[in-house]
Motif scaffolding. Sequence first.
Motif: not given
Length: 258
Positions: A226-237, A239-246
Motif C-alpha cells: 500500500h505504501q509503495q503504491g502511494l509513493e508511485r502515485a505521489a511521484q507521478a503527480r 513528475l507531471r506537475s514539474l513537467a507542466a511548469e517547465r
Amino acid sequence: MSGVTLERPRAEVVRVVLDDPDRLNPQTPETWAALTTAARGLPAEVRVVVLTGRGRAFSSGLDRAAMGTLAHLATLDDAALDATIASYQEAFTVWRRPGVLSVAAVAGHAVGAGFQLALACDLRVAADDARFRMAEPSLGLVPDLAGTGPLVRAVGEARAVELCLTGREVGAAEAARLGLVQLVVPRAELDAAVDDLVEAVLATPAGAAAETLDLLRGAAERDAAHQQGLERAAQARRLRSLAAERSGPREAGTSTRG
C-alpha cells in the motif's frame, strides 16, 4: 477566541497561541471549539502552523473550573456523549491537515490536554524547561483527546503505558531521548529555533513537501504494498506537475510553489 490568539507572521505561516498566561493557558471546551474554528479557517496558502502558549507554560491542561461543566457529560445518552467527546477530539486531530505541517513549540508545563495538544502536531520543539505529563488516569479519567495513538507511535506501547499509568513528569532532555520531541533548545532560543525550522521547511518546494508529508503520516500503519503504491502515485503527480511548469509560460520575476 476563548483564550486562543492567531498570529500571521507571513502568508505561509500561522501561529496559534494559547493566550491565558496568568493561568498557564488552561483548556476548556470553549478552547477546543476555538482551536477547531482556527484550523478550519486556515487560508489555502498556509503551509506551516505553529501551536504554542503565551508566557511560562504551553498549557496546564484542563481548566479545573471546567470539571464541573464536564460532569454533565455523564448524564448524556451514549450517542450524545460519544458525539460530544468526538467534537472535543476534533480540536486535536484537525491539525494534521493535508499538506500543512504542524509544529508544537513547548515551554514550561504541557500537562494532560496540553500534552495531547503537543502530541497532535507533526513535530515538537521544546525549551529546556519543558515538562510533559499525562495526568488524566490519576484523575480517574483516560487520555481521550486523540493523544494515545501519537504517544504510542512516539515512544512505544510499554513506555506509553508507564507514562500514563504513573502520571510522572518527563523533562525536556528525557523527552528528546524518548522521541517525544525532535529538538530541545534553551528557553530564550525557542522562538528562534522554531523560526529556523519553519524557514527550512518553507525552502522545500510546496508541492514536494505536501506530498512527502502526506506519505509519511500513517506510513507505519500501512503495509508495504500500500505504501509503495502511494509513493508511485505521489511521484507521478510530482513528475507531471514539474513537467507542466517547465513547459508552460512563466512571467518574468514570478515564482512557483513547486
